[in-house]
Design an enzyme around this catalytic site. Sequence first.
Site, PDB file in Angstrom:
ATOM      1  N   ASP A 163       4.971  -3.951   3.169  1.00  0.00           N
ATOM      2  CA  ASP A 163       6.191  -3.641   2.426  1.00  0.00           C
ATOM      3  C   ASP A 163       7.452  -4.448   2.763  1.00  0.00           C
ATOM      4  OD1 ASP A 163       4.283  -1.751   1.992  1.00  0.00           O
ATOM      5  OD2 ASP A 163       5.579  -0.030   2.267  1.00  0.00           O
ATOM      6  N   GLU A 390      -0.329   4.193  13.621  1.00  0.00           N
ATOM      7  CA  GLU A 390      -0.118   3.340  12.454  1.00  0.00           C
ATOM      8  C   GLU A 390       0.124   1.884  12.892  1.00  0.00           C
ATOM      9  OE1 GLU A 390       3.072   4.804  10.040  1.00  0.00           O
ATOM     10  OE2 GLU A 390       2.581   3.538   8.312  1.00  0.00           O
TER      11      GLU A 390
HETATM   12  C1  GLC Z   1       2.867   1.745   3.716  1.00  0.00           C
HETATM   13  C2  GLC Z   1       2.126   0.460   4.063  1.00  0.00           C
HETATM   14  C3  GLC Z   1       0.947   0.275   3.133  1.00  0.00           C
HETATM   15  C4  GLC Z   1       0.061   1.501   3.190  1.00  0.00           C
HETATM   16  C5  GLC Z   1       0.859   2.809   2.961  1.00  0.00           C
HETATM   17  C6  GLC Z   1       0.030   4.045   3.290  1.00  0.00           C
HETATM   18  O1  GLC Z   1       3.451   1.679   2.476  1.00  0.00           O
HETATM   19  O2  GLC Z   1       2.979  -0.633   4.009  1.00  0.00           O
HETATM   20  O3  GLC Z   1       0.213  -0.862   3.465  1.00  0.00           O
HETATM   21  O4  GLC Z   1      -0.951   1.397   2.250  1.00  0.00           O
HETATM   22  O5  GLC Z   1       1.993   2.836   3.789  1.00  0.00           O
HETATM   23  O6  GLC Z   1      -0.519   3.975   4.561  1.00  0.00           O
END
Ligand code: GLC
Length: 418
Positions: A163, A390
């Site tokens: 992101d 994460e």
């Molecule tokens: C965030 C991450 C993305 C992921 C999501 C759910 O947006 O950047 O890669 O898929 O979270 O984990």
Amino acid sequence: MSLLKREAENILLNNRREGYTLPTNNKLYPAQWNWDSAYIALGYSYFNKEFAIVELEKLFEGQWSDGMVPHILFHQKDENYFPNHNTWQCGDKIPSSGITQPPIAASILKLMLDKTEFSSSEMERILNLIKKTKKYLEWFCKYRDPNDTGLVSILHPWESGTDNSPLWDFPLSKILIEENLAYKRRDLDVSSSDVRPLKRDYDCYITLLNQFRNQKYNPEQLYDISMFNVVDIGFNSLFLKACKDLVYIATKNNIDCTSIQKKITRTENKLISLYNQNDNSFYSYDVLNKQTLEIPSITNYFILFADIQNKEINNSIIQSLKKYNSNEKYFFSSIKPDSKYFEEIRYWRGPVWINCNWILYKGLLEKDPDFANKIKSHTLDLIHEKDFHEYYSCKSGTPYGANNFSWSAALYLDLINN
Ligand code: GLC
């Protein structure tokens, strides 16, 4: 190790809702995410084949009639998440976001088929998934590379899966933020602002979202009108690999894939032409602003996952990857630590992510098995020491973001089995 294996399985099971699995059990991500689900399905395939298939079936249940698979499916209308179904206002059968994510489901299906025995009724369901995956990849060819250059564009940073990577700083700096933009972030209720994207980033994310919603997410228009249009090396590498894996499994099952087969040659040649000999790198390209994005991101190395047929380039990329994190205890940081863009704990601007390590491990297995195994044992040690989070600091290993993170658990299960 076997205790951790049990823990990984339990994380997936505890995060599981009706047929799909949340990225984590806290409030940060209360829905089904596209590439998370694909990793998660691979994790299930080691202890519950049924859950693996259902996870992907649920994901493709949300496929739009034009072929797009959204990046989020809001199976439950949770209003505590932002942006939720009320903001996006779209979805065919299931309320969803109006953008996509890296289409790794094809590669996950291939990995599952390579190692698992499926009954004929399971195979029938998998064939259905293969057909839907084909439609999904054709959607990219048609709408994200309308001029058939070989390279597909992402139209929103969220589509990359990374992101707030510094890769997007320049393209986002060109966006005119919508006037009177009003929204309330929810991520900061559950996460510290030190590790999350900035307000300016969110303003851009929502400006783009509003622009797409106003165009009713018409894929024929979005490519031309989006204020963000980037050819991301990481994304194109995952796309190319997805096409290769799809052709492999589809052909084996007598499903014609001629159009995708043609795309592979084009994409591969075009990607190779982006190789920068001066510093042995691949760089993403801002299509809209005609600018190369010289950011030392780990995703530039996903080219190794794409298995391009060029030994010389692969070898020089491997040598460069060996130096990428040479001074840090934990690898791979999402951005090179000595770069001015690096931020130790801020989301995709520095921390180590398990899926990136996994992608590189897979990409290196046949090209440099020793290095691949080093990445694997290092990643397993990190999880052993710090648990299933994460993301992690590459300096101290300190975990950040969500705990009980599903894809970290799922990919751990794959790593210990391969
Ligand atoms: C965030 C991450 C993305 C992921 C999501 C759910 O947006 O950047 O890669 O898929 O979270 O984990």
